[in-house]
Write a protein that holds these residues in place. Structure first.
Motif, mmCIF file in Angstrom:
data_model
loop_
_atom_site.group_PDB
_atom_site.id
_atom_site.type_symbol
_atom_site.label_atom_id
_atom_site.label_comp_id
_atom_site.label_asym_id
_atom_site.label_seq_id
_atom_site.Cartn_x
_atom_site.Cartn_y
_atom_site.Cartn_z
ATOM 1 N N GLU A 3 3.699 5.632 -5.720
ATOM 2 C CA GLU A 3 3.563 5.591 -7.176
ATOM 3 C C GLU A 3 2.595 6.670 -7.653
ATOM 4 O O GLU A 3 2.864 7.350 -8.650
ATOM 5 N N LYS A 39 7.830 -3.142 -5.608
ATOM 6 C CA LYS A 39 6.502 -3.747 -5.616
ATOM 7 C C LYS A 39 6.588 -5.209 -6.050
ATOM 8 O O LYS A 39 5.952 -6.084 -5.460
ATOM 9 N N GLU A 97 2.235 1.763 -3.467
ATOM 10 C CA GLU A 97 1.201 2.240 -4.382
ATOM 11 C C GLU A 97 0.883 3.720 -4.153
ATOM 12 O O GLU A 97 0.664 4.461 -5.117
ATOM 13 N N ARG A 98 0.875 4.168 -2.907
ATOM 14 C CA ARG A 98 0.646 5.596 -2.627
ATOM 15 C C ARG A 98 1.792 6.443 -3.191
ATOM 16 O O ARG A 98 1.567 7.513 -3.769
ATOM 17 N N GLU A 149 0.825 -1.207 0.000
ATOM 18 C CA GLU A 149 0.000 0.000 0.000
ATOM 19 C C GLU A 149 0.862 1.260 0.000
ATOM 20 O O GLU A 149 0.560 2.224 -0.706
#
Length: 60
Positions: free
Chosen positions: A23, A42, A20-21, A17
């Motif tokens: 990114e 990732k 992803e934040r 998570e």
């Protein structure tokens, strides 16, 4: 240190998570090197998260 596979998966999902934040933020600018490194990190987390057989033999 995680005691079991479920606890480890929760830890890895937290890492995923965060990646992803980061990114999402990096995609807003010209951050190709950052995005490449995030994609690699990732991939490493996902490899650990989805590996078969279970991380702990004989325990569910």
């Amino acid at each position: 240190m995680p005691n079991n596979e479920k606890e480890l998966n929760c830890y890895l999902l937290d890492q995923l998570e965060l990646i992803e934040r980061l990114e999402m933020i990096a995609q807003g600018g010209d951050n190709d090197a950052v995005l490449e490194q995030l994609a690699l990190e990732k991939k490493f987390v996902e490899r650990k998260l989805y590996q078969k057989p279970p991380l702990v033999n004989g325990q569910q």
